[in-house]
Write a protein that holds these residues in place. Structure first.
Motif, PDB file in Angstrom:
ATOM      1  N   LYS A  65      29.499  41.220  48.972  1.00 11.68           N
ATOM      2  CA  LYS A  65      30.602  40.575  49.696  1.00 11.68           C
ATOM      3  C   LYS A  65      31.141  41.437  50.831  1.00 11.68           C
ATOM      4  O   LYS A  65      31.637  40.918  51.822  1.00 11.68           O
ATOM      5  CB  LYS A  65      31.745  40.225  48.734  1.00 11.68           C
ATOM      6  N   GLY A  66      31.061  42.745  50.689  1.00  6.68           N
ATOM      7  CA  GLY A  66      31.675  43.635  51.668  1.00  6.68           C
ATOM      8  C   GLY A  66      30.747  44.133  52.749  1.00  6.68           C
ATOM      9  O   GLY A  66      31.190  44.807  53.684  1.00  6.68           O
ATOM     10  N   VAL A  80      37.523  45.224  48.464  1.00  5.91           N
ATOM     11  CA  VAL A  80      38.076  45.903  47.290  1.00  5.91           C
ATOM     12  C   VAL A  80      39.582  45.677  47.224  1.00  5.91           C
ATOM     13  O   VAL A  80      40.134  45.409  46.154  1.00  5.91           O
ATOM     14  CB  VAL A  80      37.727  47.413  47.319  1.00  5.91           C
ATOM     15  N   ARG A  81      40.238  45.757  48.366  1.00  6.83           N
ATOM     16  CA  ARG A  81      41.692  45.537  48.394  1.00  6.83           C
ATOM     17  C   ARG A  81      42.024  44.112  47.955  1.00  6.83           C
ATOM     18  O   ARG A  81      42.912  43.889  47.128  1.00  6.83           O
ATOM     19  CB  ARG A  81      42.208  45.819  49.811  1.00  6.83           C
ATOM     20  N   THR A  82      41.298  43.135  48.486  1.00  8.19           N
ATOM     21  CA  THR A  82      41.575  41.724  48.204  1.00  8.19           C
ATOM     22  C   THR A  82      41.202  41.318  46.781  1.00  8.19           C
ATOM     23  O   THR A  82      41.926  40.560  46.141  1.00  8.19           O
ATOM     24  CB  THR A  82      40.807  40.834  49.203  1.00  8.19           C
ATOM     25  N   ASN A  83      40.076  41.817  46.276  1.00 12.12           N
ATOM     26  CA  ASN A  83      39.561  41.346  44.996  1.00 12.12           C
ATOM     27  C   ASN A  83      39.825  42.270  43.817  1.00 12.12           C
ATOM     28  O   ASN A  83      39.618  41.862  42.677  1.00 12.12           O
ATOM     29  CB  ASN A  83      38.053  41.100  45.114  1.00 12.12           C
ATOM     30  N   LEU A  88      45.211  43.361  40.755  1.00 10.97           N
ATOM     31  CA  LEU A  88      45.709  44.382  39.834  1.00 10.97           C
ATOM     32  C   LEU A  88      47.201  44.624  40.039  1.00 10.97           C
ATOM     33  O   LEU A  88      47.962  44.713  39.074  1.00 10.97           O
ATOM     34  CB  LEU A  88      44.918  45.671  40.052  1.00 10.97           C
ATOM     35  N   ALA A  89      47.618  44.692  41.285  1.00  6.49           N
ATOM     36  CA  ALA A  89      49.039  44.887  41.590  1.00  6.49           C
ATOM     37  C   ALA A  89      49.875  43.720  41.066  1.00  6.49           C
ATOM     38  O   ALA A  89      50.971  43.929  40.526  1.00  6.49           O
ATOM     39  CB  ALA A  89      49.227  45.043  43.098  1.00  6.49           C
TER      40      ALA A  89
END
Length: 98
Positions: A65-66, A80-83, A88-89
């Motif tokens: 995907k990246g 990684v930030r989006t998925n 997680l946040a």
């Protein structure tokens, strides 16, 4: 360097000191970038005593995907930030992860 003259005018090329040519990233290199980004997330979680475990299938999915043929591995951090990081946040804020 010869191919650059086909695309760029001499006025531009004369202003450049050097040109770096990057080869296409190998599959192994792309997975290394994914691991680096995941390690960044894991280090952020360490203070909260939370361990991030990502299996090989998920790492491969993030790599697919990246990665872009045009932009290379630049989008891996965003994927990684989006998925990973954002969901997680949200779970941390809701209290579903302790």
């Amino acid at each position: 360097m010869e191919r650059t003259t086909e695309y760029f005018p001499p006025e531009l090329l004369n202003r450049l000191d050097s040109i770096l040519v990057f080869d296409k990233l190998s599959r192994h290199s792309i997975l290394d970038v994914v691991l680096l980004r995941l390690n960044d997330v894991a280090s952020r979680l360490k203070d909260r005593r939370i361990t991030l475990n990502v299996d090989a299938e998920a790492r491969n999915w993030l790599a697919v995907k990246g990665y872009s043929e045009i932009y290379g591995a630049r989008a891996i951090a965003r994927v990684v930030r989006t998925n990973v990081l954002f969901p997680l946040a949200q779970k941390l804020l809701k209290g579903t992860i302790r």
